[in-house]
Motif scaffolding. Structure first.
Motif, mmCIF file in Angstrom:
data_model
loop_
_atom_site.group_PDB
_atom_site.id
_atom_site.type_symbol
_atom_site.label_atom_id
_atom_site.label_comp_id
_atom_site.label_asym_id
_atom_site.label_seq_id
_atom_site.Cartn_x
_atom_site.Cartn_y
_atom_site.Cartn_z
ATOM 1 N N ALA A 113 4.778 -11.111 -6.225
ATOM 2 C CA ALA A 113 5.649 -10.087 -5.639
ATOM 3 C C ALA A 113 6.332 -9.369 -6.790
ATOM 4 C CB ALA A 113 6.675 -10.718 -4.711
ATOM 5 N N ARG A 114 5.998 -8.113 -6.975
ATOM 6 C CA ARG A 114 6.553 -7.317 -8.065
ATOM 7 C C ARG A 114 7.754 -6.561 -7.514
ATOM 8 N NH1 ARG A 114 2.734 -7.511 -12.032
ATOM 9 N NH2 ARG A 114 0.623 -8.052 -11.366
ATOM 10 N N HIS A 115 8.938 -6.940 -7.951
ATOM 11 C CA HIS A 115 10.157 -6.360 -7.390
ATOM 12 C C HIS A 115 10.436 -4.954 -7.918
ATOM 13 C CE1 HIS A 115 10.595 -10.224 -5.631
ATOM 14 N NE2 HIS A 115 10.780 -10.828 -6.790
ATOM 15 N N THR A 116 9.576 -4.493 -8.819
ATOM 16 C CA THR A 116 9.659 -3.114 -9.293
ATOM 17 C C THR A 116 8.892 -2.165 -8.373
ATOM 18 O OG1 THR A 116 7.770 -3.572 -10.735
ATOM 19 C CG2 THR A 116 9.968 -3.756 -11.704
ATOM 20 N N ILE A 117 8.135 -2.720 -7.414
ATOM 21 C CA ILE A 117 7.367 -1.904 -6.477
ATOM 22 C C ILE A 117 8.129 -1.804 -5.163
ATOM 23 C CG2 ILE A 117 5.241 -1.783 -5.116
ATOM 24 C CD1 ILE A 117 3.755 -3.038 -7.414
ATOM 25 N N ASP A 118 8.326 -0.610 -4.701
ATOM 26 C CA ASP A 118 9.129 -0.359 -3.498
ATOM 27 C C ASP A 118 8.245 -0.433 -2.252
ATOM 28 O OD1 ASP A 118 11.236 0.272 -1.860
ATOM 29 O OD2 ASP A 118 11.104 2.437 -2.209
ATOM 30 N N HIS A 119 7.844 -1.668 -1.894
ATOM 31 C CA HIS A 119 7.022 -1.871 -0.702
ATOM 32 C C HIS A 119 7.526 -3.116 0.026
ATOM 33 C CE1 HIS A 119 3.176 -1.138 1.519
ATOM 34 N NE2 HIS A 119 3.507 -2.338 1.947
ATOM 35 N N PHE A 120 7.959 -2.929 1.266
ATOM 36 C CA PHE A 120 8.557 -4.005 2.044
ATOM 37 C C PHE A 120 7.852 -4.100 3.398
ATOM 38 C CE2 PHE A 120 11.644 -2.287 -0.845
ATOM 39 C CZ PHE A 120 12.321 -3.387 -1.350
ATOM 40 N N ILE A 121 7.956 -5.265 4.035
ATOM 41 C CA ILE A 121 7.458 -5.417 5.406
ATOM 42 C C ILE A 121 8.592 -5.930 6.284
ATOM 43 C CG2 ILE A 121 5.038 -5.761 4.770
ATOM 44 C CD1 ILE A 121 5.465 -8.782 5.150
ATOM 45 N N ASP A 122 8.485 -5.652 7.596
ATOM 46 C CA ASP A 122 9.506 -6.098 8.548
ATOM 47 C C ASP A 122 8.880 -6.919 9.670
ATOM 48 O OD1 ASP A 122 8.132 -4.162 9.913
ATOM 49 O OD2 ASP A 122 9.872 -2.856 10.275
ATOM 50 N N HIS A 123 7.806 -7.657 9.326
ATOM 51 C CA HIS A 123 7.110 -8.504 10.296
ATOM 52 C C HIS A 123 6.598 -9.743 9.553
ATOM 53 C CE1 HIS A 123 4.125 -5.660 8.552
ATOM 54 N NE2 HIS A 123 3.450 -6.792 8.383
ATOM 55 N N PRO A 124 6.176 -10.788 10.270
ATOM 56 C CA PRO A 124 5.658 -11.987 9.601
ATOM 57 C C PRO A 124 4.449 -11.666 8.723
ATOM 58 C CG PRO A 124 6.154 -12.465 11.886
ATOM 59 C CD PRO A 124 6.282 -10.977 11.728
ATOM 60 N N PHE A 125 4.412 -12.265 7.552
ATOM 61 C CA PHE A 125 3.351 -12.001 6.590
ATOM 62 C C PHE A 125 2.007 -12.543 7.071
ATOM 63 C CE2 PHE A 125 0.647 -13.250 3.077
ATOM 64 C CZ PHE A 125 0.641 -12.120 2.283
ATOM 65 N N THR A 126 0.948 -11.731 6.873
ATOM 66 C CA THR A 126 -0.432 -12.185 7.050
ATOM 67 C C THR A 126 -1.244 -11.681 5.861
ATOM 68 O OG1 THR A 126 -1.373 -10.256 8.193
ATOM 69 C CG2 THR A 126 -0.140 -11.868 9.546
ATOM 70 N N SER A 127 -2.491 -12.100 5.780
ATOM 71 C CA SER A 127 -3.350 -11.658 4.678
ATOM 72 C C SER A 127 -3.551 -10.144 4.678
ATOM 73 C CB SER A 127 -4.699 -12.363 4.739
ATOM 74 O OG SER A 127 -5.358 -12.071 5.950
ATOM 75 N N ARG A 128 -3.379 -9.499 5.833
ATOM 76 C CA ARG A 128 -3.522 -8.037 5.906
ATOM 77 C C ARG A 128 -2.386 -7.326 5.171
ATOM 78 N NH1 ARG A 128 -7.674 -6.185 9.396
ATOM 79 N NH2 ARG A 128 -8.899 -8.017 9.988
ATOM 80 N N ASP A 129 -1.335 -8.048 4.813
ATOM 81 C CA ASP A 129 -0.211 -7.446 4.101
ATOM 82 C C ASP A 129 -0.383 -7.466 2.581
ATOM 83 O OD1 ASP A 129 1.502 -6.752 6.338
ATOM 84 O OD2 ASP A 129 1.733 -8.916 6.625
ATOM 85 N N ILE A 130 -1.405 -8.151 2.084
ATOM 86 C CA ILE A 130 -1.673 -8.121 0.642
ATOM 87 C C ILE A 130 -1.981 -6.680 0.250
ATOM 88 C CG2 ILE A 130 -3.155 -8.944 -1.222
ATOM 89 C CD1 ILE A 130 -3.643 -11.469 0.473
ATOM 90 N N LEU A 131 -1.368 -6.211 -0.809
ATOM 91 C CA LEU A 131 -1.461 -4.803 -1.178
ATOM 92 C C LEU A 131 -2.721 -4.485 -1.981
ATOM 93 C CD1 LEU A 131 2.256 -4.207 -2.226
ATOM 94 C CD2 LEU A 131 1.183 -3.806 0.001
ATOM 95 N N ALA A 132 -3.076 -5.352 -2.920
ATOM 96 C CA ALA A 132 -4.205 -5.067 -3.807
ATOM 97 C C ALA A 132 -4.380 -6.235 -4.769
ATOM 98 C CB ALA A 132 -3.955 -3.787 -4.605
ATOM 99 N N ILE A 133 -5.478 -6.219 -5.493
ATOM 100 C CA ILE A 133 -5.607 -7.052 -6.689
ATOM 101 C C ILE A 133 -4.988 -6.258 -7.833
ATOM 102 C CG2 ILE A 133 -7.166 -8.131 -8.344
ATOM 103 C CD1 ILE A 133 -9.125 -8.604 -6.083
ATOM 104 N N SER A 134 -3.983 -6.839 -8.470
ATOM 105 C CA SER A 134 -3.269 -6.104 -9.521
ATOM 106 C C SER A 134 -3.451 -6.701 -10.903
ATOM 107 C CB SER A 134 -1.770 -6.045 -9.192
ATOM 108 O OG SER A 134 -1.230 -7.353 -9.119
ATOM 109 N N GLU A 135 -4.175 -7.813 -11.013
ATOM 110 C CA GLU A 135 -4.452 -8.392 -12.335
ATOM 111 C C GLU A 135 -5.850 -8.979 -12.335
ATOM 112 O OE1 GLU A 135 -1.700 -11.399 -13.561
ATOM 113 O OE2 GLU A 135 0.061 -10.227 -13.016
#
Length: 226
Positions: A113-135
Motif C-alpha cells: 500500500a503506497r500512501h503516496t498514491i491517492d486511491h482509496f476504497i469504501d467497501h471490503p477488499f477483494t482481489s478485484r481491488d488490486i491496482l496493478a503490479i508495481s514492482e
C-alpha cells in the motif's frame, strides 16, 4: 512507468493457474496448454510453462487505506513471510506498508500500500481491488552498470536512493527493482537469481534487452486488462 504485462516462466503451470484464478479470484484473461494470464488490476500477469524451477519477485499495489484488509485477505489463503520477526514492514522513505508471501512456484509476492498514491476504497477488499503490479525484481551482476543502461534506455530515473547492491528505477506506478544477485529478496529466504522474463511497458521508449541478461522489454500504449 507502468507495467502492462509481466511475462514469467513456471515449472508448475497448473498449480499457478489454480492459485491465481481459482483461489485468489483474479480474472483469467488468456489460457492455453502452455500458458495463462490473469488480470492484476491494470497489469496482465502471464506465466508460461518451463522446465527450470524459476522464481521471481513482484509486488501488487493495493489501495492506500486497504493494507490491513488486504493482508488479512491474503493470509486466509497462504502463510505470510516474516521480516525481522514481523509479518509486515513499513518503508519510511517510500511511505508504504508491505507484506510478503510465496505462491505455489515459490515466487516472492508482495502486497504493498503506497500512501503516496491517492486511491482509496469504501467497501471490503477483494482481489478485484488490486491496482496493478508495481514492482518486478531484476537481479544483475553489476547494479551500477545495469541501472545506468536502463535509465538511459527507458528514459527513467532512480526512485528514492541507489547503492552498490540495490537500485529502484521508475516511480510508484512501476519500479524495476535492480538487485545484486548476491542478495536475498526482502521478505524471503530466497536469493535474487537470474531467470528469463519479458516486461511490456506503457511507454514510448523501451530497450529490447538488457545486455547480458535474459530480460526483454517491449512497449505499447494499450490497456492490459479489462
Amino acid at each position: 512507468m507502468k507495467f502492462l504485462e509481466i511475462k514469467l516462466f513456471t515449472h508448475c503451470l497448473k498449480e499457478q493457474r489454480n492459485f491465481y484464478h481459482q483461489v485468489l479470484g483474479l480474472p483469467l484473461v488468456k489460457n492455453d496448454d502452455q500458458s495463462f494470464g490473469v488480470a492484476v488490476g491494470s497489469t496482465l500477469l502471464s506465466f508460461r510453462s518451463g522446465n527450470e524451477k524459476s522464481y521471481y519477485h513482484f509486488a501488487f499495489t493495493v489501495p492506500n487505506n486497504a493494507f490491513s484488509e488486504s493482508k488479512n485477505w491474503i493470509s486466509s489463503y497462504v502463510p505470510l513471510n516474516t521480516v525481522e520477526g514481523s509479518n509486515e514492514i513499513y518503508f519510511k522513505n517510500w511511505d508504504a506498508h508491505a507484506c510478503y508471501f510465496y505462491d505455489p512456484a515459490g515466487n516472492v509476492v508482495e502486497l504493498i500500500a503506497r500512501h503516496t498514491i491517492d486511491h482509496f476504497i469504501d467497501h471490503p477488499f477483494t482481489s478485484r481491488d488490486i491496482l496493478a503490479i508495481s514492482e518486478i525484481g531484476m537481479p544483475v551482476k553489476d547494479v551500477r552498470e545495469a541501472a545506468g543502461q536502463l535509465r538511459a534506455a527507458l528514459n527513467t530515473g532512480t526512485y528514492h536512493g541507489e547503492n552498490e547492491t540495490f537500485a529502484p528505477l521508475g516511480n510508484e506506478d512501476g519500479l524495476l527493482i535492480v538487485s545484486d544477485d548476491s542478495r536475498n529478496w526482502l521478505g524471503s529466504n530466497k536469493a535474487a537469481k537470474i531467470f528469463p522474463m519479458e516486461i511490456v511497458l506503457d511507454s514510448p521508449a523501451a530497450a529490447s534487452q538488457l545486455d547480458g541478461y535474459p530480460y526483454k522489454f517491449s512497449s505499447k500504449k494499450a490497456s492490459a486488462s479489462g
